[in-house]
Write a protein that holds these residues in place. Structure first.
Motif, PDB file in Angstrom:
ATOM      1  N   UNK A   1     -29.716  55.872  31.871  1.00 36.50           N
ATOM      2  CA  UNK A   1     -30.213  56.961  31.025  1.00 36.50           C
ATOM      3  C   UNK A   1     -29.691  56.793  29.603  1.00 36.50           C
ATOM      4  N   UNK A   2     -30.614  56.886  28.630  1.00 40.34           N
ATOM      5  CA  UNK A   2     -30.275  56.860  27.213  1.00 40.34           C
ATOM      6  C   UNK A   2     -30.579  58.244  26.651  1.00 40.34           C
ATOM      7  N   UNK A   3     -29.601  58.859  26.019  1.00 36.46           N
ATOM      8  CA  UNK A   3     -29.764  60.193  25.451  1.00 36.46           C
ATOM      9  C   UNK A   3     -29.733  60.094  23.931  1.00 36.46           C
ATOM     10  N   UNK A   4     -30.794  60.597  23.274  1.00 35.19           N
ATOM     11  CA  UNK A   4     -30.911  60.535  21.822  1.00 35.19           C
ATOM     12  C   UNK A   4     -30.966  61.954  21.272  1.00 35.19           C
ATOM     13  N   UNK A   5     -30.177  62.231  20.247  1.00 35.40           N
ATOM     14  CA  UNK A   5     -30.137  63.561  19.631  1.00 35.40           C
ATOM     15  C   UNK A   5     -30.855  63.533  18.291  1.00 35.40           C
ATOM     16  N   UNK A   6     -31.853  64.419  18.145  1.00 44.40           N
ATOM     17  CA  UNK A   6     -32.543  64.632  16.860  1.00 44.40           C
ATOM     18  C   UNK A   6     -33.086  66.057  16.867  1.00 44.40           C
ATOM     19  N   UNK A   7     -32.187  67.031  16.915  1.00 37.77           N
ATOM     20  CA  UNK A   7     -32.564  68.434  17.122  1.00 37.77           C
ATOM     21  C   UNK A   7     -32.816  69.133  15.793  1.00 37.77           C
ATOM     22  N   UNK A   8     -33.875  68.693  15.100  1.00 36.56           N
ATOM     23  CA  UNK A   8     -34.163  69.226  13.776  1.00 36.56           C
ATOM     24  C   UNK A   8     -35.635  69.634  13.686  1.00 36.56           C
ATOM     25  N   UNK A   9     -36.316  69.347  12.565  1.00 41.93           N
ATOM     26  CA  UNK A   9     -37.682  69.803  12.376  1.00 41.93           C
ATOM     27  C   UNK A   9     -38.700  68.684  12.360  1.00 41.93           C
ATOM     28  N   UNK A  10     -39.915  68.996  11.891  1.00 45.07           N
ATOM     29  CA  UNK A  10     -41.030  68.044  11.915  1.00 45.07           C
ATOM     30  C   UNK A  10     -40.729  66.824  11.061  1.00 45.07           C
ATOM     31  N   UNK A  11     -40.345  67.043   9.804  1.00 50.16           N
ATOM     32  CA  UNK A  11     -40.064  65.917   8.924  1.00 50.16           C
ATOM     33  C   UNK A  11     -38.905  65.078   9.425  1.00 50.16           C
ATOM     34  N   UNK A  12     -37.901  65.740   9.976  1.00 46.41           N
ATOM     35  CA  UNK A  12     -36.735  65.023  10.497  1.00 46.41           C
ATOM     36  C   UNK A  12     -37.135  64.107  11.644  1.00 46.41           C
ATOM     37  N   UNK A  13     -37.935  64.638  12.570  1.00 47.91           N
ATOM     38  CA  UNK A  13     -38.356  63.832  13.708  1.00 47.91           C
ATOM     39  C   UNK A  13     -39.277  62.700  13.257  1.00 47.91           C
ATOM     40  N   UNK A  14     -40.174  62.985  12.318  1.00 43.26           N
ATOM     41  CA  UNK A  14     -41.101  61.962  11.843  1.00 43.26           C
ATOM     42  C   UNK A  14     -40.363  60.816  11.160  1.00 43.26           C
ATOM     43  N   UNK A  15     -39.338  61.130  10.379  1.00 41.07           N
ATOM     44  CA  UNK A  15     -38.582  60.069   9.714  1.00 41.07           C
ATOM     45  C   UNK A  15     -37.673  59.324  10.683  1.00 41.07           C
ATOM     46  N   UNK A  16     -37.425  59.899  11.849  1.00 46.51           N
ATOM     47  CA  UNK A  16     -36.608  59.234  12.849  1.00 46.51           C
ATOM     48  C   UNK A  16     -37.396  58.357  13.796  1.00 46.51           C
ATOM     49  N   UNK A  17     -38.724  58.287  13.618  1.00 46.67           N
ATOM     50  CA  UNK A  17     -39.569  57.535  14.547  1.00 46.67           C
ATOM     51  C   UNK A  17     -39.190  56.052  14.623  1.00 46.67           C
ATOM     52  N   UNK A  18     -38.994  55.348  13.496  1.00 51.11           N
ATOM     53  CA  UNK A  18     -38.629  53.931  13.621  1.00 51.11           C
ATOM     54  C   UNK A  18     -37.347  53.717  14.425  1.00 51.11           C
ATOM     55  N   UNK A  19     -36.349  54.554  14.210  1.00 45.25           N
ATOM     56  CA  UNK A  19     -35.098  54.413  14.948  1.00 45.25           C
ATOM     57  C   UNK A  19     -35.289  54.744  16.416  1.00 45.25           C
ATOM     58  N   UNK A  20     -36.040  55.796  16.700  1.00 46.23           N
ATOM     59  CA  UNK A  20     -36.276  56.183  18.088  1.00 46.23           C
ATOM     60  C   UNK A  20     -37.012  55.072  18.838  1.00 46.23           C
ATOM     61  N   UNK A  21     -38.009  54.478  18.190  1.00 45.73           N
ATOM     62  CA  UNK A  21     -38.743  53.393  18.835  1.00 45.73           C
ATOM     63  C   UNK A  21     -37.867  52.148  18.995  1.00 45.73           C
ATOM     64  N   UNK A  22     -36.938  51.940  18.070  1.00 48.30           N
ATOM     65  CA  UNK A  22     -36.030  50.794  18.198  1.00 48.30           C
ATOM     66  C   UNK A  22     -35.126  50.951  19.410  1.00 48.30           C
ATOM     67  N   UNK A  23     -34.652  52.170  19.647  1.00 54.09           N
ATOM     68  CA  UNK A  23     -33.836  52.425  20.837  1.00 54.09           C
ATOM     69  C   UNK A  23     -34.665  52.175  22.093  1.00 54.09           C
TER      70      UNK A  23
END
Length: 327
Positions: A1-23
């Protein structure tokens, strides 16, 4: 199990997409759980690669049933609160920025002035996980019953300093309508009044106001099939970037070098008159107040007369519950 934290808003999640996909790419056989607010689930669905959404608002205690995850990844902040939140689930390893207060020495140093997309890609690269900063596209949902080819004017923003005056948004909307654009005004339910004001000042019909009538998934579909987006520095601008929809974004307190569209994309333009002194903290930021209607309309001309945006595949996604479990 890999747990990723990004508990913010729309822009925050959208800008985190490259990192999330890399994980996701680094651990293709592991279950990936994302800690985020439940209301973001339609956007999580459009990102893909997430197996479970763990509901969380902010950085309070996280209830985690079952055995500890093998790995926790902090894509939320520099700590210490976010580090401690993840430490509380007992993960065997934490990938995060170094933070002495949280007792986490492993990780790169935080840089306050870098672009939000680059920040998380750099953190993962420090741990040997490559990320593509340009991998921002989202699945493009079918428009459903929403209008396609509209020009979206979005006058709202979470902070008052990031809200361009309604009268100026109205002037832009009026000019666009006069040029033959079908203009709609969007926003959340709390922004319905300002959306109605903009529509009234622009001489638009009542049905042009969509504020409070679209959920996040519907808003994404609207932007994905839109002709143009004009907004402040807020989440809808990141959706326009994700879909290659021509956009003009107005910045004030924060420079676009940190939160704006990536460079090299001529169909997106971020306007900023800064840096400027912050003012009283409650009125529109001076850098944003300096932007006038002619400057915005000139930017509209530039982004809409540039090369056609790359066509993205239309995909109708099933409901979030059928693909990503939510708890």
């Amino acid at each position: 199990m890999i747990l990723v934290l990004r508990a913010l808003g729309v822009g925050d999640l959208a800008t985190g997409v490259p990192a999330l996909r890399a994980v996701r790419a680094a651990y293709p056989d592991e279950e990936l759980a994302l800690v985020a607010p439940r209301w973001l689930s339609p956007l999580v669905e459009l990102i893909g690669g997430v197996d479970r959404l763990v509901e969380a608002e902010g950085l309070g205690h996280l209830r985690w049933p079952g055995p500890p995850p093998e790995l926790a990844v902090n894509l939320h902040g520099r700590g210490p609160q976010s580090h401690r939140m993840l430490a509380g689930v007992g993960a065997r390893r934490l990938l995060a920025f170094a933070n002495d207060e949280a007792g986490h020495a492993d990780g790169p140093p935080w840089r306050a002035d870098e672009h939000e997309v680059d920040r998380w890609c750099r953190m993962l690269a420090w741990y040997g996980i490559p990320a593509d900063r340009g991998d921002l596209a989202l699945d493009r949902p079918a428009p459903g019953g929403l209008p396609a080819g509209v020009s979206v004017v979005h006058p709202g923003a979470k902070a008052s300093q990031r809200r361009w005056p309604p009268a100026r948004f109205a002037a832009v909307a009026r000019t666009l309508a006069g040029r033959g654009h079908r203009v709609v005004i969007t926003g959340n339910p709390g922004e319905r009044r300002v959306a109605e004001e903009v529509a009234r000042r622009a001489g638009l019909a009542d049905d042009a106001v969509l504020a409070g009538e679209t959920g996040l998934g519907e808003l994404a579909a609207l932007v994905a099939h839109a002709r143009l987006v004009v907004s402040g520095d807020t989440g809808i601008g990141h959706l326009a970037t994700a879909y290659g929809t021509p956009s003009v974004l107005l910045f004030g307190p924060v420079p676009p070098a940190q939160w704006g569209p990536p460079p090299g994309r001529p169909c997106h333009e971020a306007l900023w008159a800064g840096p400027r002194r912050p003012g009283n903290g409650t009125d529109v930021h001076p850098a944003l107040a300096e932007l006038d209607v002619p400057a915005v309309l000139a930017a509209v001309d530039r982004v809409t007369r540039g090369p056609a945006r790359r066509a993205l595949p239309v995909q109708t996604a099933p409901p979030i519950e059928s693909r990503v479990s939510v708890r």
